[in-house]
Design an enzyme around this catalytic site. Structure first.
Site, PDB file in Angstrom:
ATOM      1  CD  GLN A  46      -2.650  -1.206   2.615  1.00 22.46           C
ATOM      2  OE1 GLN A  46      -2.679  -2.240   3.266  1.00 22.46           O
ATOM      3  NE2 GLN A  46      -3.302  -0.117   3.003  1.00 22.46           N
ATOM      4  NE  ARG A  65     -12.799  -0.180   4.522  1.00 24.67           N
ATOM      5  CZ  ARG A  65     -13.680  -0.555   3.626  1.00 24.67           C
ATOM      6  NH1 ARG A  65     -14.026  -1.811   3.542  1.00 24.67           N
ATOM      7  NH2 ARG A  65     -14.219   0.299   2.789  1.00 24.67           N
ATOM      8  CB  CYS A  66      -8.892   1.344  11.808  1.00 23.99           C
ATOM      9  SG  CYS A  66      -8.343   2.006  13.354  1.00 23.99           S
ATOM     10  CD  GLU A 116      -8.927   3.685   7.189  1.00 25.52           C
ATOM     11  OE1 GLU A 116      -8.850   4.709   7.885  1.00 25.52           O
ATOM     12  OE2 GLU A 116      -7.944   3.060   6.794  1.00 25.52           O
TER      13      GLU A 116
END
Ligand code: CDP
Length: 761
Positions: free
Chosen positions: A223, A373-374, A717
């Site tokens: 990523q 996802r945070c 998110e």
């Protein structure tokens, strides 16, 4: 050589402009790492430890090397010769690439086998003989700092216990005073269990080293390609791999969710093996390896306390947390934030005082923790505060919506300085909750619930009114391994009016190809079809920190707008010169003295983070015989400021809600006392399917960010962060009249059934 497998394209919602095939590379039909095929490519597989803590007495590679397909076996001793057996984590801790003396968690990499095909590599793994001597194991973080606990990181000088860090924020004494003088105080132990990103594609790499030019090219599931290139140069610069000789390409990676931010040993071993053998090497994790050995998320044990007036006015918040980091602190947090952005835990509420403390400890588990996802521990913070609001409501006998409305930061108080020192940019929490209540028919649901209770039926309504904090930088506060957190856009308009744009971020299905093109089209009046969007190649893209923590829109999205505005300024000057402007003028008829060309680059350093928010309401029905929870309705009202593409935002929220449902009801990775993983395959690690997923009902309010050039906030998110608390609150609400005040997620049928039995007893 095995035929390349073809994978379907996994895109975000909406139209995705597919990157052009690069003729220099021989590829399979897809654009995933596993589709990359290089001439003479060999495969790598990994020997993993069955023990959670054990000395390695010997590694016998003879039988593996005798296998006709096996080319090499790489051990920690091999890597130690090049000082590559250890590597830094993104949190400035260290982690083994391959062990020399001992292993510290089950499934840890012990050796790697390189072979002509995947099957021979797997056979070779079976033939490597490792002799272990088991050591005492620590899996309970509460016992990790006991005097008799074995020291897991005895390789680290001066490490005399399993304690890693202590971090705190807020006014300790002031908070203590608020608690002493409060009418009401409540306290609850809340655990957010260890969970794991289970992306559609596992991690993988193809590493190719050209011995003549000294060029290393890696295609990998990352990523953050630029940051990874820098880390590789830092780890392996001493063996000649300098940053300008490294090219990292991140093609389609099949989902990231934070799990593809860290550098895993498999990547480093593959790179080292390709340099040492001179062969292009492919390593693709299998599903079990992915679940058992990659960095985990959460694993936060929080003791939460709230102080309030009798009328439900919140006054003080105090949270003490024990963070289980496994055997290495491999969080991908900004360096000054060992506990991530956990101090957003005052949430949407106006507290006088707050104080939070987090202690990190080592245990014999895989390292972490990543921000699944945070935005760096925001899910933990939101879960804590949103559960505690309900605990307080229960204590003072108030309705869950009423107590929220009473304590929300008012709309006119923004920009708002929180008790833990964040400056919230904008918000309108009352409007979001009111819309969610209207949409779901809150008052009718309360009546329905009362009627059902009389009949002995279990129905619950749960609210979560969360505030997020996304978009790291600003660079004065945020860095990873010293690299400041900004992000970038580079836009070039060619003589025929066609555009190539490149970014330091990296989409994993969020649809950047669509939304960045839209921003450029909107700012410059160029048709979307004439705009190419490229990300993920360090040779072409401007430097950036990558995509995670919903930072792309707040950083690179802003950079795109600013770069476009630079181009517009220049175009206006050319137009003034010409009086009549044509697309070609920047190259054919620009004013004398002005540089030719029409391009701009912007490295955007945000002045602040953005604070998206939302209000979610879940309705659950519970089967009192089995404890099964059925999510009947779920309304999600989100506010991410101005929206670039409503369809993509809706897609982000739908996916995020399902990823919030998952830990609320199903997902958990746990360990027995010997450190054996329970939940290391999809047999036990349950992912919700379409069958379990309710029909998400989404809506929005729009409160622009005052400091973002487009008024936008991040959104990727929000739903994962906000949803678990809404579901947990609904389940507890269904059981609250029986005296149940808290249940830890995942709320399995067994937990519910036991709670009902306990209440009835
Ligand atoms: O960093 P990441 O891309 O995961 O998160 P994000 O910035 O929240 O963006 C997710 C997707 O939603 C991107 O395609 C954004 O451009 C889009 N988005 C949008 O259309 N409007 C917003 N206000 C925020 C995001």
């Amino acid at each position: 050589m095995a035929e390349p497998k073809t994978s379907p394209e996994i895109g975000g919602m909406g139209h995705s402009v597919k990157r052009k095939e690069d003729p220099r590379f021989i590829r399979g039909q897809g654009n995933y790492v596993d589709d990359i095929v290089r001439p003479g490519m060999v495969f790598m597989d990994i020997v993993r430890s069955p023990y959670a803590h054990a000395k390695i007495k010997s590694i016998n590679t003879e039988k593996a090397l005798a296998h006709p397909g096996v080319a090499a076996v790489i051990t920690g001793e091999t890597l130690k010769e090049y000082n590559l057996h250890m590597m830094p984590t993104l949190m400035s801790d260290t982690q083994m690439v391959l062990p020399v003396e001992k292993v510290c968690y089950q499934s840890q990499e012990v050796a790697a086998v390189v072979a002509t095909d995947r099957y021979s590599a797997a056979d070779g793994v079976e033939l490597v003989e490792v002799e272990y001597e088991p050591l005492p194991v620590v899996t309970d973080p509460f016992k990790a700092t006991d005097a008799d606990a074995p020291i897991i990181r005895d390789d680290k000088e001066g490490q005399e216990s399993n304690h890693i860090f202590h971090w705190e924020s807020g006014d300790k004494d002031g908070t203590e005073d608020v608690f002493k003088n409060a009418d009401v105080t409540v306290k609850e132990d809340i655990y957010l269990p260890r969970i794991h990103v289970a992306s559609i594609e596992t991690c993988g790499i193809v590493s190719e080293f050209d011995g003549v030019t000294g060029q290393l090219t890696v295609w990998m599931t990352t990523q953050a390609p630029h940051a990874i290139r820098t880390v590789v140069a830092l780890v392996a610069g001493h063996v000649g791999l300098q940053e300008d000789k490294i090219r990292v390409i991140s093609p389609d990676i099949g989902g990231g969710f934070g799990g593809k931010v860290p550098v895993y040993p498999g990547y480093v071993i593959a790179i080292a093996a390709s340099v040492v053998t001179g062969l292009p090497i492919k390593w693709i994790e299998d599903r079990r390896e992915n679940l058992q050995a990659d960095s985990f998320a959460r694993d936060y044990h929080m003791t939460c306390e709230m102080a309030a007036d009798k009328d439900g006015t919140m006054k003080g918040l105090r949270i003490k947390t024990l963070a289980d980091h496994g055997y290495a602190d491999a969080a991908a947090n900004p360096s000054k934030f060992p506990a991530g952005l956990f101090s957003i835990c005052t949430g949407s509420y106006d507290f006088d005082k707050a104080h939070v403390e987090v202690d990190g400890v080592y245990t014999n588990k895989p390292p972490g923790g990543i921000a699944y996802r945070c935005s760096f521990r925001v899910t933990e913070a939101v879960h804590a505060i949103e559960r505690m609001v309900d605990v307080l409501a229960d204590e003072v006998g108030m309705d869950a919506a009423e107590i929220r409305m009473k304590n929300f930061i008012p709309k006119d108080a923004f920009p708002y300085k929180s008790a833990l020192d964040w400056e919230y940019d904008s918000g309108d929490y009352h409007a979001a909750l009111q819309l969610a209540m209207d949409k779901i028919g809150y008052d009718d649901l309360l009546k329905e619930q009362a009627a059902k209770r009389k009949k002995g039926e279990l129905m619950g309504i749960g609210i979560s009114s969360f505030t997020e904090i996304v978009g790291a930088g600003p660079s004065h506060t945020f860095d990873i391994l010293g690299i400041k957190m900004f992000d970038s856009a580079e836009i070039r308009i060619h003589p025929t009016g066609k555009v190539i744009s490149r970014f330091g971020t990296k989409s994993q299905g969020q649809g950047h190809e669509t939304t960045y093109a839209q921003i450029i089209a909107e700012e410059l009046g160029i048709p979307v079809a004439d705009i190419s969007v490229e990300e993920g190649d360090t040779d072409t893209a401007p430097y950036g920190l990558g995509t995670y923590a919903s930072r792309s829109t707040p950083t690179a999205g802003a950079a795109t707008a600013i770069a476009c505005r630079k181009i517009r300024d220049k175009a206006q000057k050319i137009a003034a010169h010409l009086l009549e402007v044509s697309e070609f003028a920047a190259y054919t008829n620009h004013p004398q003295g002005m540089e030719a060309g029409l391009e701009a680059v912007n490295y955007y350093d945000p002045p602040n983070l953005t604070f998206p928010f939302g209000s979610y309401i879940a309705v659950v029905d519970i089967d009192s015989g089995t404890g099964d929870v059925h999510v009947r309705r779920f309304v999600a009202v989100d506010d991410c400021g101005n929206i670039i593409n409503p369809m993509i935002v809706d897609g982000q929220i739908h996916g995020g809600l399902t990823m919030g449902l998952a830990p609320a009801l199903y997902e958990e990775i746990s360990y027995d006392e010997q450190g054996n993983i329970t939940g290391g395959s999809f047999m036990e690690y349950l992912l919700p399917t379409a069958v379990e997923t309710p029909n998400w009902e989404t809506d929005k309010t729009i409160t622009p960010s005052p400091h973002h050039p487009l008024g936008a906030k991040g959104v990727g998110e929000s739903a994962t962060v906000g949803a678990p608390a809404a579901i947990a609150n609904a389940v507890v609400d269904a059981l609250s009249h029986m005296g149940v005040r808290h249940l830890d997620i995942p709320i399995t049928p067994e937990k519910v059934w036991r709670a009902i039995q306990g209440a009835q007893a």
